[in-house]
Design an enzyme around this catalytic site. Structure first.
Site, PDB file in Angstrom:
ATOM      1  N   GLY A  59      49.285  36.352  31.298  1.00 12.17           N
ATOM      2  CA  GLY A  59      49.864  35.196  30.075  1.00 12.17           C
ATOM      3  C   GLY A  59      48.912  34.290  31.155  1.00 12.17           C
ATOM      4  O   GLY A  59      48.929  33.175  31.268  1.00 12.17           O
TER       5      GLY A  59
ATOM      6  N   SER B 282      37.014  36.285  35.839  1.00 12.16           N
ATOM      7  CA  SER B 282      37.464  35.449  35.079  1.00 12.16           C
ATOM      8  C   SER B 282      37.509  33.642  34.652  1.00 12.16           C
ATOM      9  O   SER B 282      37.913  33.194  35.438  1.00 12.16           O
ATOM     10  CB  SER B 282      38.817  35.881  35.210  1.00 12.16           C
TER      11      SER B 282
ATOM     12  N   HIS C 203      34.698  38.568  32.263  1.00 13.98           N
ATOM     13  CA  HIS C 203      35.642  38.741  32.027  1.00 13.98           C
ATOM     14  C   HIS C 203      36.290  37.409  31.610  1.00 13.98           C
ATOM     15  O   HIS C 203      36.452  35.980  31.464  1.00 13.98           O
ATOM     16  CB  HIS C 203      36.794  39.303  32.921  1.00 13.98           C
TER      17      HIS C 203
ATOM     18  N   MET D 168      44.598  39.820  25.116  1.00 10.93           N
ATOM     19  CA  MET D 168      46.339  40.476  25.266  1.00 10.93           C
ATOM     20  C   MET D 168      47.181  39.096  24.244  1.00 10.93           C
ATOM     21  O   MET D 168      47.454  38.203  23.528  1.00 10.93           O
ATOM     22  CB  MET D 168      47.083  39.214  26.593  1.00 10.93           C
TER      23      MET D 168
ATOM     24  N   MET E 205      44.060  35.045  24.251  1.00 13.83           N
ATOM     25  CA  MET E 205      45.524  35.023  24.809  1.00 13.83           C
ATOM     26  C   MET E 205      45.968  34.625  23.345  1.00 13.83           C
ATOM     27  O   MET E 205      45.368  33.558  22.681  1.00 13.83           O
ATOM     28  CB  MET E 205      46.046  34.520  25.818  1.00 13.83           C
TER      29      MET E 205
ATOM     30  N   ASP F 198      39.792  36.155  29.093  1.00 12.14           N
ATOM     31  CA  ASP F 198      41.214  36.231  28.928  1.00 12.14           C
ATOM     32  C   ASP F 198      41.817  35.678  27.617  1.00 12.14           C
ATOM     33  O   ASP F 198      41.486  34.177  26.713  1.00 12.14           O
ATOM     34  CB  ASP F 198      41.701  36.129  29.531  1.00 12.14           C
TER      35      ASP F 198
ATOM     36  N   MET G  62      46.747  45.616  35.416  1.00  9.81           N
ATOM     37  CA  MET G  62      47.412  44.220  35.761  1.00  9.81           C
ATOM     38  C   MET G  62      47.911  44.386  36.769  1.00  9.81           C
ATOM     39  O   MET G  62      49.178  45.214  37.166  1.00  9.81           O
ATOM     40  CB  MET G  62      48.361  43.860  34.174  1.00  9.81           C
TER      41      MET G  62
ATOM     42  N   GLY H 270      45.479  38.686  40.602  1.00  4.56           N
ATOM     43  CA  GLY H 270      45.969  37.607  41.920  1.00  4.56           C
ATOM     44  C   GLY H 270      44.543  38.542  43.292  1.00  4.56           C
ATOM     45  O   GLY H 270      44.964  38.802  44.635  1.00  4.56           O
TER      46      GLY H 270
ATOM     47  N   ASP I  22      43.256  43.307  37.498  1.00  2.00           N
ATOM     48  CA  ASP I  22      43.214  42.263  37.246  1.00  2.00           C
ATOM     49  C   ASP I  22      44.592  41.672  37.617  1.00  2.00           C
ATOM     50  O   ASP I  22      46.311  41.258  37.070  1.00  2.00           O
ATOM     51  CB  ASP I  22      43.256  42.670  35.245  1.00  2.00           C
TER      52      ASP I  22
ATOM     53  N   HIS J 196      39.071  40.873  27.789  1.00  2.00           N
ATOM     54  CA  HIS J 196      40.747  41.312  27.681  1.00  2.00           C
ATOM     55  C   HIS J 196      41.930  40.992  26.269  1.00  2.00           C
ATOM     56  O   HIS J 196      41.886  39.838  26.655  1.00  2.00           O
ATOM     57  CB  HIS J 196      41.220  41.398  29.189  1.00  2.00           C
TER      58      HIS J 196
HETATM   59  C1  DX5 Z   1      46.441  37.065  33.814  1.00  2.00           C
HETATM   60  C2  DX5 Z   1      44.159  37.657  32.683  1.00  2.00           C
HETATM   61  C3  DX5 Z   1      43.040  37.521  34.387  1.00  2.00           C
HETATM   62  C4  DX5 Z   1      43.433  36.411  35.228  1.00  2.00           C
HETATM   63  C5  DX5 Z   1      42.981  36.962  36.580  1.00  2.00           C
HETATM   64  O1  DX5 Z   1      47.024  37.224  32.739  1.00  2.00           O
HETATM   65  O2  DX5 Z   1      44.819  38.822  32.966  1.00  2.00           O
HETATM   66  O3  DX5 Z   1      42.042  37.665  34.044  1.00  2.00           O
HETATM   67  O4  DX5 Z   1      42.488  35.070  34.927  1.00  2.00           O
HETATM   68  O5  DX5 Z   1      43.292  34.791  37.428  1.00  2.00           O
HETATM   69  P1  DX5 Z   1      43.637  35.072  39.200  1.00  2.00           P
HETATM   70  O6  DX5 Z   1      42.112  35.855  39.468  1.00  2.00           O
HETATM   71  O7  DX5 Z   1      43.456  33.901  39.170  1.00  2.00           O
HETATM   72  O8  DX5 Z   1      45.228  36.147  39.293  1.00  2.00           O
HETATM   73 ZN    ZN Z   2      42.606  39.142  32.143  1.00  2.00          ZN
END
Ligand code: DX5
Ligand code: ZN
Length: 215
Positions: free
Chosen positions: A142, A8, A33, A68, A37, A35, A137, A175, A173, A66
């Protein structure tokens, strides 16, 4: 299909975007990936189609956006034109989810549905004939760098059963680290989104190899 690793970019050094993209490609990433937002659906703002278009020029990797965001329908063509290969939209943000998924496919991309940790898996029953992948998720979306929510494991197992023999991949996705790779893949996740778990490493190639060793 072998498990795919999707770094990501949220966790990379964005001031060196081209270098970071090419470094993870060289290090053995399968997918990138992205993100997206909007500051409405999630309390944070990142980047949009113009940035993706620039990333597209620098890599051969499939681009997995992705979304959001609210009003995803309005932006699907922009993301297609920018060169995205996969798009996931949140079930919580799409009132006409089947129409949205079919539009993603019509635009030539793979269609995915993302689901927050607090949303019932039953809401996915209506998309199992249209979705090509489901993004579970394992944090509230976020922000990068949050802690994995353990109940996500059981959710992946349950979803795996629900999917049965349908051709739908599970992406996870939030952690994900080398330390929990074994558990999440055993539960049925086939695409691992990893932000800080890769970009915080000094050597991306070694880290990706170490993650693959766990699978
Ligand atoms: C969170 C994102 C993730 C995030 C994952 O909202 O969708 O893709 O970047 O990052 P890590 O792997 O650090 O949790
Ligand atoms: Zn993501």
């Amino acid at each position: 299909m072998p498990v795919q690793i999707a770094p990501s970019l949220l966790a990379c050094d964005l001031s060196r975007l081209q270098d970071e993209v090419q470094a993870v490609e060289k290090a053995g990433a399968d997918v990138l990936h992205l993100d997206i937002m909007d500051g409405h659906f999630v309390p944070n703002i990142t980047f949009g189609a113009p940035v993706i278009q620039k990333i597209r020029e620098k890599t051969q990797l499939p681009l997995d956006a992705h979304l959001m965001i609210e009003n995803a329908d309005r932006y699907l063509k922009d993301f297609a034109d920018a060169g995205c290969n996969w798009i996931s939209v949140h079930i919580e943000a799409c009132p006409h989810i089947n129409r949205t998924l079919n539009e993603i496919k019509r635009l030539g991309m793979r269609a995915g549905v993302a689901i927050n940790p607090g949303t019932s898996l039953a809401s996915l029953d209506a998309v199992l004939d249209d979705a090509e992948f489901i993004l579970v998720m394992s944090v509230n979306p976020g922000f990068g760098g949050q802690r994995f929510i353990p109940s996500a494991l059981e959710r992946v197992r349950t979803l795996r059963k629900k999917i049965g023999s349908k051709n739908i991949q599970i992406e996870i996705d939030g952690g994900i680290k080398r330390e929990n790779t074994k558990e999440v893949t055993a539960a049925g996740a086939e695409i691992l989104v990893i932000g800080t778990g890769i970009f915080a490493a000094d050597d991306y190639k070694k880290r990706i190899e170490a993650i693959r060793q766990e699978i």
